[in-house]
Design an enzyme around this catalytic site. Structure first.
Site, PDB file in Angstrom:
ATOM      1  N   HIS A   1       0.885  -1.300   0.019  1.00 14.52           N
ATOM      2  CA  HIS A   1      -0.031   0.038  -0.155  1.00 14.52           C
ATOM      3  C   HIS A   1       0.801   1.300  -0.157  1.00 14.52           C
ATOM      4  CE1 HIS A   1       0.631   1.038   4.413  1.00 14.52           C
ATOM      5  NE2 HIS A   1       0.673  -0.313   4.552  1.00 14.52           N
TER       6      HIS A   1
ATOM      7  N   ASP B   1      -0.771   4.311   0.725  1.00 15.81           N
ATOM      8  CA  ASP B   1      -1.295   5.255   1.972  1.00 15.81           C
ATOM      9  C   ASP B   1      -0.439   5.323   3.053  1.00 15.81           C
ATOM     10  OD1 ASP B   1      -2.558   2.705   2.047  1.00 15.81           O
ATOM     11  OD2 ASP B   1      -4.259   3.507   3.422  1.00 15.81           O
TER      12      ASP B   1
ATOM     13  N   ASP C   1       6.243   1.639   6.891  1.00 15.18           N
ATOM     14  CA  ASP C   1       5.082   1.360   6.481  1.00 15.18           C
ATOM     15  C   ASP C   1       4.401   2.243   5.414  1.00 15.18           C
ATOM     16  OD1 ASP C   1       2.605  -0.058   6.865  1.00 15.18           O
ATOM     17  OD2 ASP C   1       2.032   0.723   8.841  1.00 15.18           O
TER      18      ASP C   1
ATOM     19  N   GLU D   1      -5.293   0.912   2.803  1.00 17.29           N
ATOM     20  CA  GLU D   1      -4.798  -0.207   3.820  1.00 17.29           C
ATOM     21  C   GLU D   1      -4.890   0.351   5.287  1.00 17.29           C
ATOM     22  OE1 GLU D   1      -2.786  -2.962   6.274  1.00 17.29           O
ATOM     23  OE2 GLU D   1      -2.442  -0.931   6.085  1.00 17.29           O
ATOM     24  N   GLU D   2      -4.560   1.714   5.384  1.00 19.17           N
ATOM     25  CA  GLU D   2      -4.484   2.163   7.051  1.00 19.17           C
ATOM     26  C   GLU D   2      -5.975   2.553   7.251  1.00 19.17           C
ATOM     27  OE1 GLU D   2      -2.141   1.743   8.481  1.00 19.17           O
ATOM     28  OE2 GLU D   2      -0.211   1.888   7.470  1.00 19.17           O
TER      29      GLU D   2
ATOM     30  N   GLU E   1       4.463  -5.720   3.947  1.00 15.27           N
ATOM     31  CA  GLU E   1       4.491  -4.894   5.224  1.00 15.27           C
ATOM     32  C   GLU E   1       5.758  -5.127   6.194  1.00 15.27           C
ATOM     33  OE1 GLU E   1       2.042  -3.065   6.352  1.00 15.27           O
ATOM     34  OE2 GLU E   1       0.416  -3.314   5.100  1.00 15.27           O
TER      35      GLU E   1
ATOM     36  N   HIS F   1       4.088   4.087  12.078  1.00 15.13           N
ATOM     37  CA  HIS F   1       2.964   5.135  12.665  1.00 15.13           C
ATOM     38  C   HIS F   1       3.441   5.955  13.889  1.00 15.13           C
ATOM     39  CE1 HIS F   1      -0.468   2.064  11.442  1.00 15.13           C
ATOM     40  NE2 HIS F   1       0.472   2.171  10.710  1.00 15.13           N
TER      41      HIS F   1
HETATM   42 ZN   LIG Z   1       1.404  -1.192   6.427  1.00 18.90          ZN
END
Ligand SMILES: [Zn+2]
Length: 384
Positions: free
Chosen positions: A72, A74, A105, A140-141, A169, A357
């Site tokens: 992903h 995003d 990520d 995805e997030e 990931e 994150h």
């Molecule tokens: Zn991810």
């Protein structure tokens, strides 16, 4: 000249693609892949009540074997930007470390896979001995409604058949090479609702207090393990997250009590068998109390990609590049692998997940170069 993975990663990090915004990230990937000879499509999926989301499918080559890289572009929001040492969407490199939201990520890993693909094509006359695909989503997030679920179905309806998938990931707890994920636990939320009869606290014989029953039932559900685990999975776990009565008074026995819980379960269970097991145990502990369990819909069944030639190939390559023996794990939360597994075997391997994150999400340039080497060598051994 090998492809410049750091330049690709920096360009991706400069795209502000906070879910569901595309932010220029998929356009950048589409440009890189189409110039390398891939056929690129960018389906947009929508559904009432959810933002429309851009996705990407690219493929090159003919016939089998067919390897797909999934991921992903995003990212989660940066939080308080003032707390970042380097701005979250600047793509700054300092002291050999690349900073930015999505560095691990997982724009970093997407950049590694792109660079590895360009290198592989350059070394093989512009085409793999088989088919190489990319499936990238922009959802995805977030709620993951207009992302991989629809993208996989869309690809299948167009006749795409993947033999194996690598999902990039971030999988490594501390050092690149620590861990491959070969499955994921399932997840199921539920609420135990016990109904009694409201009354005066000084006259409990005239009422039926659901607090007594909910405490007894919660204790019973916690007392008995769901299983003892398997070769590849930890024991399943039921965790209560809230017990609520919402009673504002001191002198009223409430009419209802609720206990919310989440279960992370291994492949000894399905959602169906798990629900039946919990309901039977709750009934045994109820001692006649009236109760029900409200189950939330879940799209997270447990799954395992059984160790075999593909898992071995990935593990051997990781060892050859990093010198490490990667642990085969099913730990952690859910990922889009839970959707991919319905189409082909999937293993997950990406960067180190420690800063994902967080403030100052970052990746050492050396890790980007090493992960590119790993993906490149996987392509070499996979396509033969
Ligand atoms: Zn991810």
């Amino acid at each position: 000249m090998p492809a410049d993975v750091v330049a690709i990663a920096r360009d991706l990090l400069r795209c502000p693609s906070v879910t569901p915004a595309e932010g220029g990230a998929l356009a950048l990937v589409a440009d890189i892949l189409s110039r390398a000879g891939f056929t690129v499509e960018r389906p947009v999926f929508s559904e009432p009540g959810h933002a429309a989301v851009q996705n990407l499918h690219a493929r090159i080559g003919h016939g089998g074997p067919h390897l797909v890289f999934a991921g992903h572009t995003d990212v989660v929001p940066p939080g308080d930007e003032a707390q970042w040492t380097h701005p979250p969407f600047a793509g700054d490199v300092a002291d050999g470390v690349l900073y930015g939201r999505g560095a691990v990520d997982m724009k970093g890993a997407v950049a590694c896979a792109l660079a590895a693909a360009l290198d592989h094509l350059a070394a093989n006359g512009g085409r793999p001995k088989g088919t190489l695909s990319f499936l990238l989503t922009g959802d995805e997030e977030g709620v993951a409604v207009n992302g991989s679920v629809k993208l996989l179905k869309w690809a299948a309806e167009r006749g795409e058949k993947f033999d194996h998938c690598i999902l990039g990931e971030p999988t490594n707890p501390e050092t690149l090479g620590d861990m491959i994920k070969i499955g994921r636990r399932g997840s199921q939320n539920g609420t135990l609702v016990v109904t009694g009869t409201q009354g005066h606290v000084a006259y409990p014989h005239l009422a039926d207090n659901p607090v007594r029953s909910v405490v007894r039932m919660v204790a019973a559900l916690l007392a008995e393990p769901l299983d003892a685990g398997t070769d590849h999975f930890d024991p399943s776990n039921l965790e209560f997250t809230s017990i609520d009565v919402g009673n504002k008074t001191v002198n009223v026995i409430p009419a209802e009590a609720r206990a919310r819980f989440n279960i992370r379960f291994n492949d000894l269970h399905t959602q169906g068998s798990l629900r039946a097991l919990i309901e039977a145990r709750a009934a045994a502990a109820a001692q006649g109390a009236r109760f029900r369990i409200d189950w939330e819909p879940s799209n997270a069944e447990a799954f395992l990609t059984a160790p075999g030639p593909f898992v071995t190939l990935v593990g051997d390559v990781i060892t050859s590049v990093t010198g490490r023996q990667a642990e085969l794990s099913t730990s952690g939360g859910t990922s889009d692998a839970r959707f991919i597994k319905n189409y082909c075997p999937v293993v997950e391997f990406g960067l180190v997940n420690a800063s994902m994150h967080g403030i100052d999400e970052r990746v050492p340039v050396a890790d980007l170069i090493a992960l590119t080497a790993i993906y490149r060598e996987i392509f070499v051994r996979y396509f033969g």
